[in-house]
Design a protein around this motif. Structure first.
Motif, PDB file in Angstrom:
ATOM      1  N   SER A  18      36.382  45.137  36.210  1.00 46.51           N
ATOM      2  CA  SER A  18      37.599  45.763  35.667  1.00 46.51           C
ATOM      3  C   SER A  18      38.712  44.734  35.541  1.00 46.51           C
ATOM      4  CB  SER A  18      38.015  46.979  36.491  1.00 46.51           C
ATOM      5  OG  SER A  18      38.639  46.579  37.662  1.00 46.51           O
ATOM      6  N   LEU A  19      38.757  43.781  36.460  1.00 46.50           N
ATOM      7  CA  LEU A  19      39.789  42.740  36.338  1.00 46.50           C
ATOM      8  C   LEU A  19      39.520  41.855  35.118  1.00 46.50           C
ATOM      9  CD1 LEU A  19      42.294  41.282  37.291  1.00 46.50           C
ATOM     10  CD2 LEU A  19      40.909  40.078  39.010  1.00 46.50           C
ATOM     11  N   SER A  20      38.260  41.542  34.876  1.00 42.99           N
ATOM     12  CA  SER A  20      37.985  40.691  33.713  1.00 42.99           C
ATOM     13  C   SER A  20      38.293  41.425  32.412  1.00 42.99           C
ATOM     14  CB  SER A  20      36.564  40.116  33.735  1.00 42.99           C
ATOM     15  OG  SER A  20      35.631  41.127  33.709  1.00 42.99           O
ATOM     16  N   ILE A  48      45.050  37.054  36.368  1.00 40.48           N
ATOM     17  CA  ILE A  48      43.888  37.169  37.268  1.00 40.48           C
ATOM     18  C   ILE A  48      44.310  36.831  38.705  1.00 40.48           C
ATOM     19  CG2 ILE A  48      41.636  36.169  37.855  1.00 40.48           C
ATOM     20  CD1 ILE A  48      41.131  35.910  34.798  1.00 40.48           C
ATOM     21  N   ARG A  49      45.102  35.780  38.853  1.00 43.73           N
ATOM     22  CA  ARG A  49      45.516  35.372  40.212  1.00 43.73           C
ATOM     23  C   ARG A  49      46.472  36.398  40.828  1.00 43.73           C
ATOM     24  NH1 ARG A  49      43.150  30.588  41.174  1.00 43.73           N
ATOM     25  NH2 ARG A  49      42.943  29.071  39.470  1.00 43.73           N
ATOM     26  N   LEU A  50      47.342  36.987  39.984  1.00 46.18           N
ATOM     27  CA  LEU A  50      48.255  38.036  40.465  1.00 46.18           C
ATOM     28  C   LEU A  50      47.464  39.195  41.074  1.00 46.18           C
ATOM     29  CD1 LEU A  50      51.243  39.149  40.454  1.00 46.18           C
ATOM     30  CD2 LEU A  50      50.654  40.225  38.268  1.00 46.18           C
ATOM     31  N   HIS A  51      46.300  39.465  40.479  1.00 44.20           N
ATOM     32  CA  HIS A  51      45.452  40.554  40.982  1.00 44.20           C
ATOM     33  C   HIS A  51      44.409  40.053  41.984  1.00 44.20           C
ATOM     34  CE1 HIS A  51      47.354  42.381  37.465  1.00 44.20           C
ATOM     35  NE2 HIS A  51      47.226  43.499  38.151  1.00 44.20           N
ATOM     36  N   ARG A  52      44.714  38.922  42.562  1.00 47.14           N
ATOM     37  CA  ARG A  52      43.907  38.344  43.652  1.00 47.14           C
ATOM     38  C   ARG A  52      42.466  38.048  43.258  1.00 47.14           C
ATOM     39  NH1 ARG A  52      47.254  41.948  46.600  1.00 47.14           N
ATOM     40  NH2 ARG A  52      48.658  40.791  47.959  1.00 47.14           N
ATOM     41  N   ALA A 101      36.167  39.817  45.105  1.00 46.59           N
ATOM     42  CA  ALA A 101      35.338  40.484  46.115  1.00 46.59           C
ATOM     43  C   ALA A 101      33.914  39.945  46.109  1.00 46.59           C
ATOM     44  CB  ALA A 101      35.348  42.007  45.908  1.00 46.59           C
ATOM     45  N   GLY A 102      33.778  38.665  45.761  1.00 42.83           N
ATOM     46  CA  GLY A 102      32.479  37.994  45.865  1.00 42.83           C
ATOM     47  C   GLY A 102      31.580  38.129  44.656  1.00 42.83           C
ATOM     48  N   TRP A 103      32.064  38.776  43.598  1.00 38.26           N
ATOM     49  CA  TRP A 103      31.226  38.968  42.415  1.00 38.26           C
ATOM     50  C   TRP A 103      31.969  38.539  41.159  1.00 38.26           C
ATOM     51  CZ3 TRP A 103      26.301  40.382  43.443  1.00 38.26           C
ATOM     52  CH2 TRP A 103      26.044  41.038  44.649  1.00 38.26           C
ATOM     53  N   VAL A 104      31.192  38.382  40.078  1.00 44.60           N
ATOM     54  CA  VAL A 104      31.748  37.916  38.804  1.00 44.60           C
ATOM     55  C   VAL A 104      31.675  39.025  37.757  1.00 44.60           C
ATOM     56  CG1 VAL A 104      31.322  36.326  36.874  1.00 44.60           C
ATOM     57  CG2 VAL A 104      31.177  35.491  39.234  1.00 44.60           C
ATOM     58  N   GLY A 105      32.709  39.083  36.912  1.00 47.24           N
ATOM     59  CA  GLY A 105      32.667  39.892  35.684  1.00 47.24           C
ATOM     60  C   GLY A 105      32.925  38.971  34.516  1.00 47.24           C
ATOM     61  N   ASP A 106      32.203  39.167  33.423  1.00 45.32           N
ATOM     62  CA  ASP A 106      32.263  38.247  32.272  1.00 45.32           C
ATOM     63  C   ASP A 106      32.309  39.101  31.006  1.00 45.32           C
ATOM     64  OD1 ASP A 106      31.977  36.021  30.591  1.00 45.32           O
ATOM     65  OD2 ASP A 106      29.873  35.663  31.114  1.00 45.32           O
ATOM     66  N   ILE A 245      28.369  49.925  32.038  1.00 43.13           N
ATOM     67  CA  ILE A 245      29.187  48.743  31.746  1.00 43.13           C
ATOM     68  C   ILE A 245      30.116  48.492  32.920  1.00 43.13           C
ATOM     69  CG2 ILE A 245      30.913  47.743  30.195  1.00 43.13           C
ATOM     70  CD1 ILE A 245      29.595  49.357  27.917  1.00 43.13           C
ATOM     71  N   LEU A 246      30.042  47.286  33.487  1.00 44.38           N
ATOM     72  CA  LEU A 246      30.865  46.945  34.658  1.00 44.38           C
ATOM     73  C   LEU A 246      32.203  46.356  34.235  1.00 44.38           C
ATOM     74  CD1 LEU A 246      28.059  45.399  36.900  1.00 44.38           C
ATOM     75  CD2 LEU A 246      28.819  47.781  36.725  1.00 44.38           C
ATOM     76  N   THR A 247      32.247  45.718  33.071  1.00 40.53           N
ATOM     77  CA  THR A 247      33.504  45.153  32.562  1.00 40.53           C
ATOM     78  C   THR A 247      34.270  46.263  31.836  1.00 40.53           C
ATOM     79  OG1 THR A 247      32.099  44.241  30.821  1.00 40.53           O
ATOM     80  CG2 THR A 247      32.962  42.707  32.450  1.00 40.53           C
ATOM     81  N   GLU A 248      34.764  47.182  32.642  1.00 40.13           N
ATOM     82  CA  GLU A 248      35.469  48.353  32.129  1.00 40.13           C
ATOM     83  C   GLU A 248      36.700  48.551  33.002  1.00 40.13           C
ATOM     84  OE1 GLU A 248      33.022  51.787  31.522  1.00 40.13           O
ATOM     85  OE2 GLU A 248      34.698  53.152  31.785  1.00 40.13           O
ATOM     86  N   ASP A 249      37.865  48.735  32.365  1.00 40.63           N
ATOM     87  CA  ASP A 249      39.059  49.053  33.148  1.00 40.63           C
ATOM     88  C   ASP A 249      39.457  50.503  32.877  1.00 40.63           C
ATOM     89  OD1 ASP A 249      40.211  49.001  30.659  1.00 40.63           O
ATOM     90  OD2 ASP A 249      41.549  47.305  31.063  1.00 40.63           O
ATOM     91  N   SER A 250      40.678  50.881  33.267  1.00 36.99           N
ATOM     92  CA  SER A 250      41.072  52.293  33.140  1.00 36.99           C
ATOM     93  C   SER A 250      41.090  52.737  31.684  1.00 36.99           C
ATOM     94  CB  SER A 250      42.449  52.511  33.769  1.00 36.99           C
ATOM     95  OG  SER A 250      43.378  51.647  33.148  1.00 36.99           O
ATOM     96  N   GLU A 251      41.146  51.779  30.742  1.00 38.86           N
ATOM     97  CA  GLU A 251      41.157  52.139  29.320  1.00 38.86           C
ATOM     98  C   GLU A 251      39.772  52.097  28.691  1.00 38.86           C
ATOM     99  OE1 GLU A 251      44.483  50.873  26.972  1.00 38.86           O
ATOM    100  OE2 GLU A 251      45.382  50.001  28.764  1.00 38.86           O
TER     101      GLU A 251
END
Ligand code: MG
Length: 261
Positions: A18-20, A48-52, A101-106, A245-251
């Protein structure tokens, strides 16, 4: 070796995913005539850094940017630069990766800079449809060749070329895991898809020949014939209920087609 993810791993991967996607959306909001790809890169890194999170691409194999920004005849791996000023009518593939959190999103999306030609729009819409068609095949029991064939048939059926030199990939605690996920192939061939596999599908579709070459900067991939390219990508998990789909945010998992929204 293909690493199978447990249901809990897949839940955790949604954090990076979701961050990506949010970072990609942020990039798209900055796409406009006159923007430089360095500006977009800096904004995405800050976001990205702002969201840790950590921008996955930064320093990967020595890559200098937090995004890949690939314009027009550039296919992938374009280096963001203050000297790349977006022009009305360009198309720009932006690829963002976040580690959290130890994982990647692309994920990646090709945005329009202002208004673009009908020819460029058609290429982009077809490539996005290719991504959707590939994802639809990502179900247990299918093979990697079913994904590649679905992408290839749609692209070639519309008169486009499918890049061979670069492919999708497994995703996990690092960005590139096994297996390779080609955008071409034969149905019922290749690795059988299993519950718990996580892959990035990323069709790279071109107007002309699929031959590519790398610029002297050792990163930027361009078409040999100068034909324009489009590129869309999502990271997804193969589950018993179908692709998630893991690369999904609230939208959601998609961006609007245009930039500057
Ligand atoms: Mg990728």
């Amino acid at each position: 070796m293909i690493k199978i993810k447990a249901p809990q791993d897949i839940e955790e991967m949604k954090i990076a995913g979701s961050l990506s996607k949010a970072a990609l959306r942020r990039a798209g909001a900055l796409v406009r005539p006159g923007a430089t790809t360095a500006e977009i890169d800096a904004a995405v890194e800050g976001f990205i850094r702002l969201h840790r999170g950590v921008p996955t691409f930064k320093g990967y194999g020595g890559f200098p940017g937090s995004i890949c920004a690939s314009r027009n005849e550039e296919v992938v791996h374009g280096i963001p630069s203050p000297s790349v000023v977006l022009q009305e009518g360009d198309i720009i593939s932006i690829d963002t990766g976040a580690t959290k959190a130890g994982w990647v999103g692309d994920n990646a999306w090709t945005f329009y800079v202002g208004s673009v030609s009908e020819e460029a729009k058609a290429l982009c819409e077809c490539t996005r449809d290719c991504l959707e068609a590939g994802i639809a095949q990502a179900v247990p029991g299918n093979h990697l060749g079913d994904i590649g064939a679905a992408v290839q048939e749609l692209a070639e059926g519309n008169g486009y070329g499918v890049v061979r030199d670069y492919v999708g990939h497994g995703v996990g605690r690092i960005m590139h895991e096994e297996p390779s996920v080609p955008n071409y192939g034969r149905r019922k061939h290749g690795v059988k898809l299993q519950v718990g596999m996580v892959i990035a599908i990323e069709p790279m579709i071109v107007m002309g020949s699929y031959d590519t070459t790398v610029l002297p900067n050792r990163w930027t991939v361009v078409t040999r014939d100068g034909g324009w390219a489009a590129h869309y990508e999502n990271t997804l998990a193969i589950t018993a209920g179908g692709p998630v789909i893991l690369t999904e945010d609230s939208e959601g998992p998609w961006c609007p087609m245009q930039g500057g929204y």
